[in-house]
Design a protein around this motif. Structure first.
Motif, PDB file in Angstrom:
ATOM      1  N   LYS A 181      -3.670  13.864   5.031  1.00 54.74           N
ATOM      2  CA  LYS A 181      -4.112  12.646   5.718  1.00 54.74           C
ATOM      3  C   LYS A 181      -3.059  12.286   6.753  1.00 54.74           C
ATOM      4  O   LYS A 181      -1.872  12.526   6.547  1.00 54.74           O
ATOM      5  CB  LYS A 181      -4.240  11.474   4.736  1.00 54.74           C
ATOM      6  N   TYR A 196       0.850  -1.192   0.000  1.00 52.64           N
ATOM      7  CA  TYR A 196       0.000   0.000   0.000  1.00 52.64           C
ATOM      8  C   TYR A 196       0.885   1.242   0.000  1.00 52.64           C
ATOM      9  O   TYR A 196       1.851   1.317   0.763  1.00 52.64           O
ATOM     10  CB  TYR A 196      -0.858   0.050   1.266  1.00 52.64           C
ATOM     11  N   ALA A 248      -5.638   2.998  10.251  1.00 47.37           N
ATOM     12  CA  ALA A 248      -6.947   2.630  10.818  1.00 47.37           C
ATOM     13  C   ALA A 248      -7.924   2.250   9.711  1.00 47.37           C
ATOM     14  O   ALA A 248      -8.724   1.313   9.856  1.00 47.37           O
ATOM     15  CB  ALA A 248      -7.490   3.780  11.658  1.00 47.37           C
ATOM     16  N   GLU A 249      -7.856   2.975   8.593  1.00 44.97           N
ATOM     17  CA  GLU A 249      -8.746   2.676   7.461  1.00 44.97           C
ATOM     18  C   GLU A 249      -8.544   1.245   6.959  1.00 44.97           C
ATOM     19  O   GLU A 249      -9.474   0.605   6.466  1.00 44.97           O
ATOM     20  CB  GLU A 249      -8.473   3.684   6.330  1.00 44.97           C
ATOM     21  N   LEU A 250      -7.309   0.750   7.116  1.00 49.53           N
ATOM     22  CA  LEU A 250      -6.993  -0.621   6.691  1.00 49.53           C
ATOM     23  C   LEU A 250      -7.195  -1.630   7.820  1.00 49.53           C
ATOM     24  O   LEU A 250      -6.970  -2.834   7.630  1.00 49.53           O
ATOM     25  CB  LEU A 250      -5.535  -0.697   6.208  1.00 49.53           C
ATOM     26  N   GLY A 296      -4.524   7.602  10.585  1.00 50.87           N
ATOM     27  CA  GLY A 296      -5.834   7.450   9.962  1.00 50.87           C
ATOM     28  C   GLY A 296      -5.826   6.457   8.810  1.00 50.87           C
ATOM     29  O   GLY A 296      -6.782   5.685   8.624  1.00 50.87           O
ATOM     30  N   GLN A 297      -4.746   6.473   8.039  1.00 51.10           N
ATOM     31  CA  GLN A 297      -4.668   5.544   6.901  1.00 51.10           C
ATOM     32  C   GLN A 297      -4.457   4.102   7.366  1.00 51.10           C
ATOM     33  O   GLN A 297      -4.974   3.164   6.752  1.00 51.10           O
ATOM     34  CB  GLN A 297      -3.556   5.983   5.948  1.00 51.10           C
ATOM     35  N   SER A 357      -3.457   3.916  -1.044  1.00 53.04           N
ATOM     36  CA  SER A 357      -4.243   3.169  -0.064  1.00 53.04           C
ATOM     37  C   SER A 357      -5.627   3.812   0.093  1.00 53.04           C
ATOM     38  O   SER A 357      -5.719   5.041   0.099  1.00 53.04           O
ATOM     39  CB  SER A 357      -3.502   3.198   1.273  1.00 53.04           C
ATOM     40  N   PRO A 358      -6.718   3.063   0.172  1.00 50.95           N
ATOM     41  CA  PRO A 358      -6.768   1.620   0.420  1.00 50.95           C
ATOM     42  C   PRO A 358      -6.593   0.740  -0.827  1.00 50.95           C
ATOM     43  O   PRO A 358      -6.676  -0.474  -0.702  1.00 50.95           O
ATOM     44  CB  PRO A 358      -8.157   1.415   1.033  1.00 50.95           C
TER      45      PRO A 358
END
Ligand SMILES: [Zn+2]
Length: 269
Positions: free
Chosen positions: A99, A29, A106-108, A103-104, A264-265
């Motif tokens: 971003k 990613y 957590a999104e994954l 946060g990125q 990502s994602p």
């Protein structure tokens, strides 16, 4: 007895032989780890583009290996995200964090404690900004970089952070799929990352061994680098690897290249 269990039992009877560990990279990613606007491109292209402004990308790379998650570079500090207009840095830079890294992840669905190991290409602030988001995660860094003091004499890393100091290349998972490559020159212990993906093939993540595609094409060396000779040798080393493996070079700060890549994602496999 099933075959796998038999193999484990057999290995247990044979000292020094362990069952084969899970191998291979599953996904990679690209995470947005900041944006930097600079007033003078000539900082990276000596004698050329004087006074020309440039925007550069700043990526992190999250690798899902069969043995666990590996993080390459940590970008600008997440705290910058709180300032919508960005933060002024040295050399007239304006640094933004549209971003956060947290946060990125957590999104994954990835928690910082899920990361098995991490490495940074080098110790400039746009790469080490979030190392301490992962205080327990093993950090792979060149000994030459670790031992290189800040200009004020302080260490570059928290001495309490677990670290593996390496001298040269390091096959992180022992299967050739994620290999740290020593590429000094931008800094004394700069390193790049070779990743072998099942479908995409071989990629070298540049770090700052080169900043822009035009610098790669013309073998230009920024004046801030600690060694021009080492930088040129490192670029040639990367070029040799790419030629041998028909690989791709992903240049972290090259915004046009970065803008064209899946972020990502979305992922590469
Ligand atoms: Zn950088």
């Amino acid at each position: 007895m099933r075959l796998a269990a038999f193999a484990v039992a057999l290995c247990a009877m044979m000292p020094g032989v362990s069952p084969a560990a899970a191998a291979g990279v599953v996904r990679l990613y690209i995470l947005d780890c900041g944006q930097i606007a600079a007033p003078d491109k000539a900082r990276w292209t000596p004698g050329i583009n004087i006074g020309v402004p440039i925007d550069v990308s700043d990526n992190c790379y999250l690798i899902h290996h069969a043995q666990g998650w590996f993080l390459w570079d940590t970008g600008l500090p997440d705290a910058i995200a709180a300032q919508a207009d960005g933060v002024k840095g040295p050399f007239g830079f304006v640094m933004k964090r549209p971003k956060t890294l947290a946060g990125q992840l957590a999104e994954l669905g990835v928690k910082p404690t899920d990361i098995k190991a991490m490495a940074v290409s080098h110790t400039h602030p746009d790469h080490i900004g979030n190392v301490e988001m992962f205080p327990q995660v093993m950090l792979y860094v060149q000994k030459a970089e670790y031992d290189w003091p800040n200009t004020d004499g302080t260490p570059r890393f928290n001495p309490d952070h677990p670290v593996t100091k390496i001298e040269g290349d390091r096959d992180v998972f022992g299967d050739g799929s994620v290999v740290i490559i020593s590429t000094p020159g931008h800094t004394p212990g700069h390193q790049s990352l070779l990743v072998r993906l099942p479908k995409t093939g071989t990629i070298v993540l540049s770090g700052d061994a080169v900043h822009l595609k035009e610098n790669w094409d013309d073998r230009r060396v920024p004046s801030m680098n600690t060694s021009k000779d080492e930088t040129l040798a490192s670029m040639q080393h990367i070029a040799d690897i790419l030629a041998k493996e028909r690989g791709q070079l992903w240049i972290n700060h090259d915004k046009p290249q970065s803008d064209a890549q899946k972020k990502s994602p979305q992922f590469y496999e």
